[in-house]
Design an enzyme around this catalytic site. Structure first.
Site, PDB file in Angstrom:
ATOM      1  N   GLU A   1       0.886  -1.168   0.000  1.00 47.15           N
ATOM      2  CA  GLU A   1       0.000   0.000   0.000  1.00 47.15           C
ATOM      3  C   GLU A   1       0.916   1.208   0.000  1.00 47.15           C
ATOM      4  O   GLU A   1       1.583   1.495   0.988  1.00 47.15           O
ATOM      5  CB  GLU A   1      -0.896  -0.013   1.258  1.00 47.15           C
ATOM      6  CG  GLU A   1      -1.762   1.238   1.383  1.00 47.15           C
ATOM      7  CD  GLU A   1      -2.440   1.362   2.754  1.00 47.15           C
ATOM      8  OE1 GLU A   1      -2.794   0.331   3.372  1.00 47.15           O
ATOM      9  OE2 GLU A   1      -2.602   2.507   3.212  1.00 47.15           O
TER      10      GLU A   1
ATOM     11  N   ARG B   1       0.802  10.043   1.091  1.00 43.35           N
ATOM     12  CA  ARG B   1       1.346  11.000   2.045  1.00 43.35           C
ATOM     13  C   ARG B   1       2.670  11.564   1.533  1.00 43.35           C
ATOM     14  O   ARG B   1       3.065  12.648   1.897  1.00 43.35           O
ATOM     15  CB  ARG B   1       1.613  10.272   3.362  1.00 43.35           C
ATOM     16  CG  ARG B   1       0.779  10.769   4.478  1.00 43.35           C
ATOM     17  CD  ARG B   1       0.932   9.865   5.658  1.00 43.35           C
ATOM     18  NE  ARG B   1       0.157   8.651   5.505  1.00 43.35           N
ATOM     19  CZ  ARG B   1       0.168   7.668   6.393  1.00 43.35           C
ATOM     20  NH1 ARG B   1       0.920   7.738   7.454  1.00 43.35           N
ATOM     21  NH2 ARG B   1      -0.592   6.613   6.213  1.00 43.35           N
TER      22      ARG B   1
ATOM     23  N   LYS C   1     -10.705  -1.403   5.905  1.00 41.94           N
ATOM     24  CA  LYS C   1      -9.512  -1.113   6.705  1.00 41.94           C
ATOM     25  C   LYS C   1     -10.034  -0.713   8.088  1.00 41.94           C
ATOM     26  O   LYS C   1     -11.004   0.039   8.186  1.00 41.94           O
ATOM     27  CB  LYS C   1      -8.740   0.036   6.065  1.00 41.94           C
ATOM     28  CG  LYS C   1      -7.579   0.545   6.921  1.00 41.94           C
ATOM     29  CD  LYS C   1      -6.649   1.434   6.102  1.00 41.94           C
ATOM     30  CE  LYS C   1      -5.582   2.060   6.977  1.00 41.94           C
ATOM     31  NZ  LYS C   1      -4.435   2.541   6.222  1.00 41.94           N
TER      32      LYS C   1
HETATM   33  C1  3PG Z   1      -1.431   3.778   7.964  1.00 48.16           C
HETATM   34  O1  3PG Z   1      -1.340   4.727   7.237  1.00 48.16           O
HETATM   35  O2  3PG Z   1      -2.166   2.826   7.693  1.00 48.16           O
HETATM   36  C2  3PG Z   1      -0.697   3.806   9.267  1.00 48.16           C
HETATM   37  O3  3PG Z   1      -0.006   4.991   9.434  1.00 48.16           O
HETATM   38  C3  3PG Z   1       0.211   2.664   9.462  1.00 48.16           C
HETATM   39  O4  3PG Z   1       0.311   2.562  10.826  1.00 48.16           O
HETATM   40  P1  3PG Z   1       1.656   2.061  11.520  1.00 48.16           P
HETATM   41  O5  3PG Z   1       2.731   3.005  11.073  1.00 48.16           O
HETATM   42  O6  3PG Z   1       1.359   2.159  13.006  1.00 48.16           O
HETATM   43  O7  3PG Z   1       1.897   0.657  11.078  1.00 48.16           O
END
Ligand code: 3PG
Length: 229
Positions: A57, A61, A145
């Site tokens: 994924e 960002r 999700k």
């Molecule tokens: C996301 O965008 O799904 C999360 O920021 C991932 O979360 P994590 O960095 O705690 O795994």
């Protein structure tokens, strides 16, 4: 053809059912933010595949997410590549033009879900509340999700949500690590766990591809053991 279940759609991409099946089989979905997509997308994809995790994924960002998606799709046709942190329908278009096979949104935005269904791309919207789930139900979605997972109540909340909404499987993301992965994936309501722990900025920016592969391998082992227990 009659009698044969189709596994790809009109764009030659896996059907939504097939996509959900393949993601569930892998069991973890690396959530990737690339600061240098031209440099890092290909070695990173290689490292994930070598670790038994041929899925990513790629979050919007970071600028250049589309470049990374395209590089992974062009070079690794066996990989499932989606776009994450998608906040607008324009980003859905950008992701699809780059070859994204699924869209992940942090929240439940009915406009984006409707748009994804219109243009026939798999959407995993971020859902944690009864209202989110109910909206997803109206759209006929099957995998959501669950974000941010740990901060929203973790497995206890996911189980509570499954009582009125047993039709959904979820991809918890947010706060998942090698330490708590098994606690999630052993429950059949979990399709897969998303996380950045195997693709941290330190690992990627310093080219620690073998460590990424190793973390993926450990994750796959944890998923297998938890599901077979
Ligand atoms: C996301 O965008 O799904 C999360 O920021 C991932 O979360 P994590 O960095 O705690 O795994």
């Amino acid at each position: 053809m009659f009698g044969i279940i189709s596994v790809s759609n009109e764009r030659g991409e896996p059907t939504m059912n097939e996509m959900e099946k393949r993601i569930s089989e892998i069991g973890v979905v690396p959530v990737i933010k690339l600061n240098h997509p031209e440099r890092d997308a290909i070695p990173l994809a290689k490292a994930l595949i070598a670790g038994g995790v041929p899925v990513a994924e790629v979050t919007f960002r970071a600028a250049g997410a589309a470049i990374a998606i395209k590089a992974m799709r062009d070079n690794f046709p066996e990989m499932l590549v989606g776009a994450g942190t998608v906040l607008t329908t324009a980003q859905v278009d950008e992701a699809m033009a780059a070859g994204a096979q699924f869209i992940v949104t942090p929240g439940m935005d009915p406009d984006i879900v409707a748009y994804c269904q219109k243009v026939s791309i798999q959407i995993f919207p971020g859902c944690t509340t009864p209202t989110d789930y109910h909206t997803a139900y109206k759209f006929g979605l099957s995998v959501l999700k669950f974000f941010p997972a740990e901060q929203s109540g973790g497995m206890a909340k996911i189980k509570a949500m499954s009582a009125p909404f047993p039709m959904f499987k979820v991809m918890p993301t947010g706060g998942i690590s090698l330490k708590n992965l098994a606690d999630y994936v052993r429950n059949p309501v979990i399709a897969a766990c998303g996380g950045s722990y195997m693709v941290t900025a330190d690992l990627i920016d310093n080219g620690k591809w073998d460590e990424i592969t190793d973390l993926c391998k450990q994750s796959v082992e944890i998923v297998k053991a938890a599901r077979n227990a």
